[in-house]
Motif scaffolding. Structure first.
Motif, PDB file in Angstrom:
ATOM      1  N   TYR A   1     -50.635  67.880  18.724  1.00  0.00           N
ATOM      2  CA  TYR A   1     -51.105  68.011  20.090  1.00  0.00           C
ATOM      3  C   TYR A   1     -52.459  68.717  20.147  1.00  0.00           C
ATOM      4  CZ  TYR A   1     -46.622  66.636  22.135  1.00  0.00           C
ATOM      5  OH  TYR A   1     -45.520  65.946  22.538  1.00  0.00           O
TER       6      TYR A   1
ATOM      7  N   PRO B   1     -55.691  66.090  21.247  1.00  0.00           N
ATOM      8  CA  PRO B   1     -54.915  66.011  22.489  1.00  0.00           C
ATOM      9  C   PRO B   1     -54.894  64.617  23.123  1.00  0.00           C
ATOM     10  CG  PRO B   1     -56.399  67.894  22.528  1.00  0.00           C
ATOM     11  CD  PRO B   1     -56.739  67.104  21.318  1.00  0.00           C
TER      12      PRO B   1
ATOM     13  N   ALA C   1     -52.279  62.608  21.479  1.00  0.00           N
ATOM     14  CA  ALA C   1     -50.952  63.052  21.903  1.00  0.00           C
ATOM     15  C   ALA C   1     -50.563  62.412  23.235  1.00  0.00           C
ATOM     16  CB  ALA C   1     -50.913  64.576  21.999  1.00  0.00           C
TER      17      ALA C   1
ATOM     18  N   GLU D   1     -43.768  64.448  30.264  1.00  0.00           N
ATOM     19  CA  GLU D   1     -44.338  65.270  29.194  1.00  0.00           C
ATOM     20  C   GLU D   1     -45.833  64.988  29.015  1.00  0.00           C
ATOM     21  OE1 GLU D   1     -43.623  66.202  24.452  1.00  0.00           O
ATOM     22  OE2 GLU D   1     -42.045  65.178  25.583  1.00  0.00           O
TER      23      GLU D   1
ATOM     24  N   PHE E   1     -48.668  67.888  29.610  1.00  0.00           N
ATOM     25  CA  PHE E   1     -49.593  68.241  28.542  1.00  0.00           C
ATOM     26  C   PHE E   1     -51.035  67.974  28.968  1.00  0.00           C
ATOM     27  CE2 PHE E   1     -52.005  67.163  24.653  1.00  0.00           C
ATOM     28  CZ  PHE E   1     -52.011  68.425  24.094  1.00  0.00           C
TER      29      PHE E   1
ATOM     30  N   THR F   1     -54.121  70.746  29.169  1.00  0.00           N
ATOM     31  CA  THR F   1     -55.399  70.713  28.448  1.00  0.00           C
ATOM     32  C   THR F   1     -56.577  70.983  29.376  1.00  0.00           C
ATOM     33  OG1 THR F   1     -55.833  68.336  28.724  1.00  0.00           O
ATOM     34  CG2 THR F   1     -54.516  69.011  26.792  1.00  0.00           C
TER      35      THR F   1
ATOM     36  N   ARG G   1     -57.854  63.166  30.530  1.00  0.00           N
ATOM     37  CA  ARG G   1     -56.500  63.055  29.961  1.00  0.00           C
ATOM     38  C   ARG G   1     -55.467  62.890  31.070  1.00  0.00           C
ATOM     39  NH1 ARG G   1     -58.152  67.347  26.462  1.00  0.00           N
ATOM     40  NH2 ARG G   1     -59.192  66.303  24.743  1.00  0.00           N
TER      41      ARG G   1
END
Length: 184
Positions: free
Chosen positions: A1, A5, A8, A34, A38, A42, A47
């Motif tokens: 991760y 990232p 991931a 999830e 995440f 970040t 993302r």
């Protein structure tokens, strides 16, 4: 991760797609949850876009065009791709999927314009990992516009590019009924 990232988030979205295709909706939802958590953690808005795009893509697999349409209404990406990257999820491609699924003359015209730019870029860099899904979406677009022979030709090209690696996901994702209609 931590090391990568973006990879991931992409892997979590890919896992969600796999779970959804297996008919495991709650597992798909957990993977998307999830990925989003995440991505938010970040602090990178790109993302978050990828995770939300993945959620819209799972919605499309479920036939939930309303959820995908709500995501599309909030998505303000630009029609280009990081062509040197090999990720499974790209919000701009998912936007094209959602526009074609919507199926209005306006959404199909928007999809055609976006697909054109994305296809040019992918061809220029010989990026078949992006080109094959784009061609499948382009084939679905042509089918919805009742350009059946053209749709078959585009789908044939997509199959010929995917065949050496036995890559089937781009053809499974729209649903077998959709592609069967194009190929007949």
């Amino acid at each position: 991760y931590i090391t990568n990232p973006q990879a991931a988030v992409d892997c979590l979205v890919a896992h969600a797609l796999c779970r959804q295709l297996q008919g495991r909706e709650s597992a798909a939802d957990e993977c998307i949850r999830e990925a989003r958590e995440f991505a938010y953690w970040t602090g990178d808005p790109a993302r978050v876009d990828f995770a939300d795009s993945g959620r819209a893509r799972v919605a499309l697999l479920r036939g939930d065009q309303d959820s995908a349409g709500r995501w599309l209404a909030t998505y303000h990406g630009k029609p280009d791709l990081p062509v040197k990257m090999f990720f499974l999820e790209y919000p701009e491609i998912t936007a094209c999927r959602a526009l074609v699924a919507k199926g209005t003359p306006e959404s199909l015209a928007q999809a055609a314009a976006r697909l054109h730019l994305l296809e040019e870029e992918s061809r220029r860099f010989h990026h078949h990992c992006q080109l094959v899904p784009l061609l499948v979406i382009k084939s679905m677009l042509a089918f919805k516009e009742n350009r059946l022979q053209y749709a078959q030709g585009v789908l044939t090209e997509a199959v010929s590019l995917a065949w050496p690696g036995r890559w089937i996901l781009p053809f499974i994702e729209p649903g077998w009924r959709s592609l069967a209609a194009v190929s007949t």
